[in-house]
Design an enzyme around this catalytic site. Sequence first.
Site, short mmCIF file in Angstrom:
data_model
loop_
_atom_site.label_atom_id
_atom_site.label_comp_id
_atom_site.label_asym_id
_atom_site.label_seq_id
_atom_site.Cartn_x
_atom_site.Cartn_y
_atom_site.Cartn_z
N TYR A 145 0.84 -1.23 -0.14
CA TYR A 145 0.02 0.02 -0.04
C TYR A 145 0.98 1.27 -0.20
O TYR A 145 0.49 2.16 -0.82
CB TYR A 145 -0.86 -0.09 1.05
N PRO A 173 -16.17 2.71 4.77
CA PRO A 173 -16.46 1.52 5.00
C PRO A 173 -14.97 0.89 4.69
O PRO A 173 -15.11 -0.45 5.11
CB PRO A 173 -17.25 1.24 3.58
#
Length: 248
Positions: A146, A182
Site C-alpha cells: 500500500y 467502509p
Amino acid sequence: MRLKGKTAVCTAAGQGIGRSVAEAFLREGATVHASDLDAEKLRGLDSLGDVHTTQLDVTDGQAVAAYVDSLPAPQVLFNCAGYVHHGTVLDCDDESWDFSFNLNVTAMHRMIRGLLPSMRDAGGGSIINMSSAASSIKAAPNRYVYMASKAAVIGMTRSVAVDFIRQGIRCNAICPGTVESPSLEGRIAELGRSVGGAEKAREMFIERQPMGRLGRPEEVAALAVWLASDESDFVTGTTQLIDGGWSL
C-alpha cells in the site's frame, strides 16, 4: 457554487471519500460523471444535481478507454479508486502486488492519460489523485505494498504537474490520515480478530491520531473542492496532507 460551469469526473464515487467528494462537487454546481465498480452504490446522487453514473472497473483497460472516449472534456478529474493491503513484504505475493498497483496506480495512469488531452485542449483543468499519508510521507506498519503504491501516486502526480504546468493542467495529491469509511470498517474488523474485538481495534486507530479522533470524509471532500476550484489556481504538484497531525 464554486464549481459552477465545470465538469468533473470522479472514480470510486459509491462510498466513503469518493462518495463525499462527488456529493460536494454536485452541491458546488459541477456536472459530475461518477463511476464505481458497484453501480448500485451510486444511487441517490441524482438528487443533488446534474450527475451521470456509470458502472466501471478501473482495472479493466479496455473499459476505461471506452469510458473516457464517451466523456466530454472535463475541467476536473478526481481519481479515488484504491485498495489497502495489510501486511509486510513477506505477506505480499505477486498477485497482491499486482492487484495493488493495478488499482492504486495503473488505474489512475489510465484515467489521466485518457482525459488529459481533452482537458488540455479545452483550456486546462485540475487533476486530483488520492494518495495517503502512509506513503513516502509517513511510515505505517503492515502497509508494505500500500505504501509503495501510494508513494508511486505522489511521484506520478508531480510528474504530470511539471510536464503540463504551461498547458493549463494542475495536478495535486491528497494524502489523508485515518478517515471514517467502509474501507476502514473492514480493516477494523480484520484487526479486531487478532486484538480482541472491533472496539479495541477502533481504539488503536484513534490512538495513533494526535487529534484524538478519526477524519471525516466530508473534511477530505472540502479539500478536494478547493483543489478543483479556481481558488487553488496557483497550486500544482503538491501533496496535501489532511491527517490530523499523524505525520508530525
